[in-house]
Write a protein that holds these residues in place. Structure first.
Motif, PDB file in Angstrom:
ATOM      1  N   LEU A  92       8.784   8.319  -1.551  1.00  0.00           N
ATOM      2  CA  LEU A  92       8.955   7.161  -0.674  1.00  0.00           C
ATOM      3  C   LEU A  92       8.929   7.584   0.786  1.00  0.00           C
ATOM      4  O   LEU A  92       8.364   6.886   1.641  1.00  0.00           O
ATOM      5  N   ILE A  93       9.543   8.731   1.081  1.00  0.00           N
ATOM      6  CA  ILE A  93       9.549   9.229   2.463  1.00  0.00           C
ATOM      7  C   ILE A  93       8.136   9.589   2.900  1.00  0.00           C
ATOM      8  O   ILE A  93       7.689   9.243   4.007  1.00  0.00           O
ATOM      9  N   LEU A  94       7.403  10.292   2.031  1.00  0.00           N
ATOM     10  CA  LEU A  94       6.026  10.659   2.354  1.00  0.00           C
ATOM     11  C   LEU A  94       5.146   9.420   2.540  1.00  0.00           C
ATOM     12  O   LEU A  94       4.292   9.363   3.434  1.00  0.00           O
ATOM     13  N   ALA A  95       5.355   8.419   1.677  1.00  0.00           N
ATOM     14  CA  ALA A  95       4.564   7.184   1.757  1.00  0.00           C
ATOM     15  C   ALA A  95       4.824   6.438   3.056  1.00  0.00           C
ATOM     16  O   ALA A  95       3.916   5.820   3.633  1.00  0.00           O
ATOM     17  N   LYS A  96       6.067   6.506   3.529  1.00  0.00           N
ATOM     18  CA  LYS A  96       6.413   5.816   4.768  1.00  0.00           C
ATOM     19  C   LYS A  96       5.661   6.412   5.953  1.00  0.00           C
ATOM     20  O   LYS A  96       5.339   5.717   6.928  1.00  0.00           O
ATOM     21  N   ARG A  97       5.349   7.711   5.855  1.00  0.00           N
ATOM     22  CA  ARG A  97       4.670   8.394   6.953  1.00  0.00           C
ATOM     23  C   ARG A  97       3.151   8.391   6.790  1.00  0.00           C
ATOM     24  O   ARG A  97       2.423   8.832   7.680  1.00  0.00           O
ATOM     25  N   ALA A  98       2.670   7.944   5.639  1.00  0.00           N
ATOM     26  CA  ALA A  98       1.232   8.030   5.342  1.00  0.00           C
ATOM     27  C   ALA A  98       0.409   7.131   6.262  1.00  0.00           C
ATOM     28  O   ALA A  98       0.867   6.085   6.731  1.00  0.00           O
ATOM     29  N   LYS A  99      -0.823   7.554   6.512  1.00  0.00           N
ATOM     30  CA  LYS A  99      -1.733   6.762   7.341  1.00  0.00           C
ATOM     31  C   LYS A  99      -2.376   5.668   6.491  1.00  0.00           C
ATOM     32  O   LYS A  99      -2.860   5.913   5.393  1.00  0.00           O
ATOM     33  N   ILE A 100      -2.367   4.465   7.016  1.00  0.00           N
ATOM     34  CA  ILE A 100      -3.050   3.333   6.380  1.00  0.00           C
ATOM     35  C   ILE A 100      -4.293   3.013   7.205  1.00  0.00           C
ATOM     36  O   ILE A 100      -4.192   2.657   8.379  1.00  0.00           O
ATOM     37  N   MET A 139       3.768   5.877  -5.514  1.00  0.00           N
ATOM     38  CA  MET A 139       3.555   6.023  -6.952  1.00  0.00           C
ATOM     39  C   MET A 139       2.531   7.109  -7.283  1.00  0.00           C
ATOM     40  O   MET A 139       2.408   7.509  -8.442  1.00  0.00           O
ATOM     41  N   GLY A 140       1.772   7.564  -6.280  1.00  0.00           N
ATOM     42  CA  GLY A 140       0.833   8.641  -6.550  1.00  0.00           C
ATOM     43  C   GLY A 140      -0.567   8.453  -6.021  1.00  0.00           C
ATOM     44  O   GLY A 140      -1.427   9.325  -6.209  1.00  0.00           O
ATOM     45  N   ALA A 141      -0.854   7.325  -5.370  1.00  0.00           N
ATOM     46  CA  ALA A 141      -2.185   7.131  -4.769  1.00  0.00           C
ATOM     47  C   ALA A 141      -2.347   8.077  -3.580  1.00  0.00           C
ATOM     48  O   ALA A 141      -1.375   8.454  -2.920  1.00  0.00           O
ATOM     49  N   ASP A 142      -3.591   8.451  -3.291  1.00  0.00           N
ATOM     50  CA  ASP A 142      -3.855   9.429  -2.232  1.00  0.00           C
ATOM     51  C   ASP A 142      -4.133   8.787  -0.877  1.00  0.00           C
ATOM     52  O   ASP A 142      -3.661   9.271   0.150  1.00  0.00           O
ATOM     53  N   ASN A 143      -4.911   7.712  -0.869  1.00  0.00           N
ATOM     54  CA  ASN A 143      -5.281   7.055   0.385  1.00  0.00           C
ATOM     55  C   ASN A 143      -5.130   5.550   0.231  1.00  0.00           C
ATOM     56  O   ASN A 143      -5.195   5.013  -0.885  1.00  0.00           O
ATOM     57  N   ALA A 144      -4.982   4.864   1.381  1.00  0.00           N
ATOM     58  CA  ALA A 144      -4.801   3.415   1.334  1.00  0.00           C
ATOM     59  C   ALA A 144      -5.608   2.747   2.433  1.00  0.00           C
ATOM     60  O   ALA A 144      -5.703   3.265   3.555  1.00  0.00           O
ATOM     61  N   TYR A 145      -6.181   1.582   2.090  1.00  0.00           N
ATOM     62  CA  TYR A 145      -7.010   0.824   3.028  1.00  0.00           C
ATOM     63  C   TYR A 145      -6.553  -0.625   3.054  1.00  0.00           C
ATOM     64  O   TYR A 145      -6.415  -1.265   2.001  1.00  0.00           O
ATOM     65  N   LEU A 146      -6.335  -1.135   4.254  1.00  0.00           N
ATOM     66  CA  LEU A 146      -5.956  -2.535   4.442  1.00  0.00           C
ATOM     67  C   LEU A 146      -7.114  -3.280   5.089  1.00  0.00           C
ATOM     68  O   LEU A 146      -7.524  -2.964   6.209  1.00  0.00           O
ATOM     69  N   LEU A 193       0.830  -1.203   0.000  1.00  0.00           N
ATOM     70  CA  LEU A 193       0.000   0.000   0.000  1.00  0.00           C
ATOM     71  C   LEU A 193       0.865   1.254   0.000  1.00  0.00           C
ATOM     72  O   LEU A 193       0.567   2.245  -0.682  1.00  0.00           O
ATOM     73  N   ARG A 194       1.949   1.230   0.756  1.00  0.00           N
ATOM     74  CA  ARG A 194       2.844   2.383   0.777  1.00  0.00           C
ATOM     75  C   ARG A 194       3.561   2.551  -0.562  1.00  0.00           C
ATOM     76  O   ARG A 194       3.846   3.676  -0.992  1.00  0.00           O
ATOM     77  N   GLU A 195       3.840   1.441  -1.206  1.00  0.00           N
ATOM     78  CA  GLU A 195       4.423   1.525  -2.548  1.00  0.00           C
ATOM     79  C   GLU A 195       3.450   2.226  -3.499  1.00  0.00           C
ATOM     80  O   GLU A 195       3.855   3.048  -4.325  1.00  0.00           O
ATOM     81  N   ALA A 196       2.167   1.913  -3.374  1.00  0.00           N
ATOM     82  CA  ALA A 196       1.161   2.554  -4.224  1.00  0.00           C
ATOM     83  C   ALA A 196       1.059   4.051  -3.929  1.00  0.00           C
ATOM     84  O   ALA A 196       0.911   4.876  -4.842  1.00  0.00           O
ATOM     85  N   ILE A 197       1.141   4.421  -2.649  1.00  0.00           N
ATOM     86  CA  ILE A 197       1.104   5.841  -2.293  1.00  0.00           C
ATOM     87  C   ILE A 197       2.325   6.561  -2.855  1.00  0.00           C
ATOM     88  O   ILE A 197       2.231   7.681  -3.368  1.00  0.00           O
TER      89      ILE A 197
END
Length: 600
Positions: free
Chosen positions: A193-201, A77-84, A71-75
């Motif tokens: 990648l840094i932003l994705a690592k901090r993103a909320k899932i 790449m440009g995705a806005d939100n992620a759901y697990l 999911l973080r890989e997708a973020i």
């Protein structure tokens, strides 16, 4: 501005999977998980649409906590939100139960205008979850998409199958499954990648999505894997190990000549097996066609359908959906069908998922077959997926072997994880048993039958899919039709050296195919790839030059009558899976082989 939801999957890295030499079981401990490679193209397609038309992209997956990595890989790449979607109750789900959980999660997060899936899952070669999710959602699906445009509330998608290219428009919402040829997935920047690592899932449990427990996980899955085993050994190799290229060349020339002269025993005749049980319903084969052109894969599985019907002491039915199919009805009878079920969809000579799904489902409900086999073509895979949801049953994908046990269970066997293990699948409760069959595995056999025709006029011809442009692509696949294929692997060292293989193929009146790494590197056209994710072939002779014999490749060549291998590594797996092998330098052995083949 559209809202787009991308559904992805995390899979074991097949390159790190291996067979334990002692137990013969697949070693999974410590194997890293990666984003299903075709899903990267789905993410890329969604992000490209966002960049062109605005909107936002959400990505969703079902799995354990470690799936957050994908999911973080997708973020990134440009995705806005992620759901697990994660819950122990969902473990072991087949595609039916997986698509149900994804559907329920989509409803929970508010739905979207466009849903995008990768074409397939590489661990089991399924192409089902996208179409099945569309069916749960009650919206249309366009599969095998190579191009997408948006005009107002309408999606215009180019869809490409083996022999057809269509431009289809449909009002949103719609599900799209994207081909790997549609784009090239981007490499995220360091900042992303840094932003994705901090993103909320955001996490969703079965309770969060209000899922019915009996439809989840292993317990809710219509299909069950009852056995996992390594691929069977089917050959008795003769290996030449003398360090004499001249002798090796002469030995191989003699072996190849004798192999090409051999007659195929029993290929044109059918031997009826002793029945094992008496099934309640018939065995059916869905006949895939392009207008009045029958796909070869349909003919191939008619012979296996005939065998299974005889093992179950029932009739074999050929199922045809379409219009103006008189010649197809006659052909089905020539390949062993006792009955032909014809669902006439007036005005729909060509495949339309919505119309064909309703037509086939109606036939299944009225006649209650025990088994329905589908050829593994793109249209058939999609149709089987949506029909399985419509008639409330499971779907086993990409099967290559079948048997019937003493209790009357059909055992459907397919390669998983790139062919590194074979899974045996059963349907404990649901009927009909529905299976897609890999093309190129079985051989067509002419066996004329009575072919009683039962026609059903389909009245409900409503479709939301509007075909704006259609083109039939006349193709001949030289690889699948050749008597001799010369395969090339990494041992060829450079693309310039492939001309040596081409010279050998020319001398043998054959064609050249390549392993997946060479096709991926662009050394040879992608349509010349041989293996599980390329072409499955059945030549009289397959010559493997510098091919180690990864299981993914072996799956695609297992139908070869004789396999010849040349490799420097005496421990290469190809030597356990060939008929004749030479341990030696292909750059020395092949010139010697050519000399003897020419009679010099």
């Amino acid at each position: 501005m559209p809202r787009i939801i991308v559904s992805i999957k995390q899979v074991p890295d097949a390159d790190d999977l291996r067979i334990d030499p002692v137990t013969n079981n697949l070693v999974r401990e410590g194997v890293p998980a990666v984003t299903n490679p075709p899903d990267l193209h789905a993410i890329e397609q969604a992000v490209e649409l966002k960049e062109r038309y605005g909107g936002k992209v959400d990505v969703i997956t079902m799995g354990p906590s470690q799936a957050e990595i994908s999911l973080r890989e997708a973020i990134a790449m440009g995705a806005d939100n992620a759901y697990l979607i994660t819950d122990r109750a969902m473990a072991g789900a087949d595609t039916w139960a997986t698509s149900y959980a994804i559907f329920k999660a989509i409803k929970k997060i508010g739905g979207a205008d466009i849903y995008i899936f990768g074409r397939r899952a590489v661990d089991g070669e399924t192409e089902q979850v996208g179409p099945q999710t569309a069916k749960w959602l009650g919206i249309p699906v366009i599969g095998y998409v190579t191009k997408v445009e948006i005009e107002g509330d309408t999606v215009i998608a180019t869809r490409k199958t083996e022999n057809e290219e269509e431009v289809i428009e449909v009002k949103m919402p719609v599900v799209l499954t994207v081909m790997e040829t549609a784009n090239k997935p981007r490499q995220p920047s360091i900042e992303s990648l840094i932003l994705a690592k901090r993103a909320k899932i955001s996490r969703l449990t079965k309770d969060d999505i209000s899922a019915e427990p009996e439809k989840l996980g292993l317990a809710g899955s219509p299909t069950k894997i009852i056995k996992v085993s390594p691929p069977p050994k089917t050959r008795n190799p003769e290996i030449f190990q003398e360090k004499d290229s001249e002798k090796a060349g002469k030995w191989l020339a003699d072996k190849i000549r004798s192999s090409l002269k051999e007659e195929i025993k029993g290929s044109e005749s059918y031997v009826k097996p002793e029945p094992k049980i008496k099934a309640k319903g018939e065995v059916w084969v869905y006949v895939d066609h392009f207008s009045e052109r029958v796909n070869r894969s349909s003919r191939e599985i008619m012979s296996e359908g005939r065998r299974l019907a005889d093992l179950m002491s029932v009739d074999l039915g050929a199922v045809i959906v379409g219009d103006s199919v008189d010649s197809i009805i006659e052909e089905a009878s020539n390949y062993g069908a006792d009955k032909v079920y014809y669902a006439r969809t007036k005005g729909f000579e060509r495949y339309d998922n919505e119309v064909y799904t309703r037509a086939l489902s109606k036939l299944i409900r009225e006649n209650k077959p025990e088994v329905v086999l589908f050829p593994g073509t793109k249209n058939s895979r999609e149709l089987a997926s949506t029909t399985a949801i419509e008639v409330d049953t499971g779907l086993a994908a990409d099967c290559v072997m079948f048997d019937v046990d003493d209790k009357g269970n059909l055992l459907s066997i397919r390669p998983d994880f790139g062919g590194k293990e074979m899974s045996t699948i059963v349907f404990p409760r649901h009927r009909p048993i529905m299976v897609t069959v890999r093309p190129g595995v079985f051989s067509p056999v002419n066996m004329k039958s009575k072919g009683e025709v039962k026609m059903e006029e389909i009245d409900d011809l409503f479709t939301r899919l509007n075909v704006k442009d259609y083109k039939y692509i006349e193709t001949k696949n030289a690889l699948t039709e050749a008597d001799v294929v010369v395969g090339v692997g990494r041992g060829i060292k450079s693309p310039e050296n492939i001309k040596l293989a081409e010279e050998l193929a020319s001398q043998l009146n054959g064609v050249v195919g390549v392993s997946k790494p060479l096709a991926d590197m662009g050394w040879y056209p992608k349509d010349k790839q041989v293996g599980q994710t390329g072409n499955t072939i059945r030549p009289k002779v397959y010559v493997a030059l510098g091919i180690s014999g990864a299981v993914q490749h072996l799956v695609g060549i297992s139908g070869s009558r004789k396999i010849v291998a040349i490799n420097l590594d005496p421990e290469a797996p190809i030597f356990s899976n060939c008929d004749y092998g030479v341990v030696g330098d292909l750059f020395e052995v092949v010139p010697a082989l050519l000399k003897y083949l020419r009679g010099e």
